[in-house]
Design an enzyme around this catalytic site. Sequence first.
Site, PDB file in Angstrom:
ATOM      1  N   CYS A  62       0.938  -1.446   0.424  1.00 25.32           N
ATOM      2  CA  CYS A  62      -0.119   0.530  -0.017  1.00 25.32           C
ATOM      3  C   CYS A  62       0.619   1.388   0.098  1.00 25.32           C
ATOM      4  CB  CYS A  62      -1.136   0.410   1.266  1.00 25.32           C
ATOM      5  SG  CYS A  62      -1.932   1.993   1.712  1.00 25.32           S
ATOM      6  N   CYS A  97      -5.305   0.929   6.710  1.00 29.39           N
ATOM      7  CA  CYS A  97      -5.447   2.177   6.667  1.00 29.39           C
ATOM      8  C   CYS A  97      -6.713   2.813   6.219  1.00 29.39           C
ATOM      9  CB  CYS A  97      -4.334   2.976   5.504  1.00 29.39           C
ATOM     10  SG  CYS A  97      -4.063   2.580   4.331  1.00 29.39           S
ATOM     11  N   CYS A 135      -8.748  -5.659  -9.630  1.00 30.54           N
ATOM     12  CA  CYS A 135      -7.769  -4.098 -10.665  1.00 30.54           C
ATOM     13  C   CYS A 135      -7.588  -3.288  -9.121  1.00 30.54           C
ATOM     14  CB  CYS A 135      -9.366  -4.030 -11.402  1.00 30.54           C
ATOM     15  SG  CYS A 135      -8.368  -2.527 -12.489  1.00 30.54           S
ATOM     16  N   CYS A 164       0.452   3.261   3.817  1.00 34.79           N
ATOM     17  CA  CYS A 164       0.585   2.606   4.661  1.00 34.79           C
ATOM     18  C   CYS A 164       1.749   1.513   4.815  1.00 34.79           C
ATOM     19  CB  CYS A 164      -0.152   2.448   5.796  1.00 34.79           C
ATOM     20  SG  CYS A 164      -1.227   0.797   5.047  1.00 34.79           S
ATOM     21  N   CYS A 177      -7.229  -0.658   1.463  1.00 39.62           N
ATOM     22  CA  CYS A 177      -6.547  -1.817   2.762  1.00 39.62           C
ATOM     23  C   CYS A 177      -7.201  -1.810   3.922  1.00 39.62           C
ATOM     24  CB  CYS A 177      -5.042  -0.339   2.671  1.00 39.62           C
ATOM     25  SG  CYS A 177      -4.040  -0.852   3.563  1.00 39.62           S
TER      26      CYS A 177
END
Length: 128
Positions: A45, A97, A117, A48, A94
């Site tokens: 991510c 976060c 995607c 984070c 995510c």
Amino acid sequence: MQEKSEEEWKKVLTPDQYDVLRRKKTEPPFSGEYVDHKEKGIYTCSACGQELFDSESKFDSGTGWPSFNAPLSEKKVSLEEDTSYMMRRTEVVCSRCKSHLGHVFDDGPPPTGKRYCINSLSLDFKKK
């Protein structure tokens, strides 16, 4: 992880990342850094740093966004209903976060049949 305010997110993300990760925008197809990326490693991510996808699960969907058939673990992402733009989709977020990553569809390859995607702007990459 302590939650950041929107002002704090604006300070740590680029304007384009902020639009995608926090405002749930979508980058233009075929514009992202990781669309044709072939190196072996882990996608994380970009907000984070949580590890999200292994390069082994990445495939070329022809859609213009990085596509994966599964996350590293079901605990790494959260799935939420998205009814924006008069469509019914499943948003991928995510789990750490709560940043927007992209969407998941049921038209991916075996063995999962899933196509995560994901916006390149939502990802960073750690080479193996």
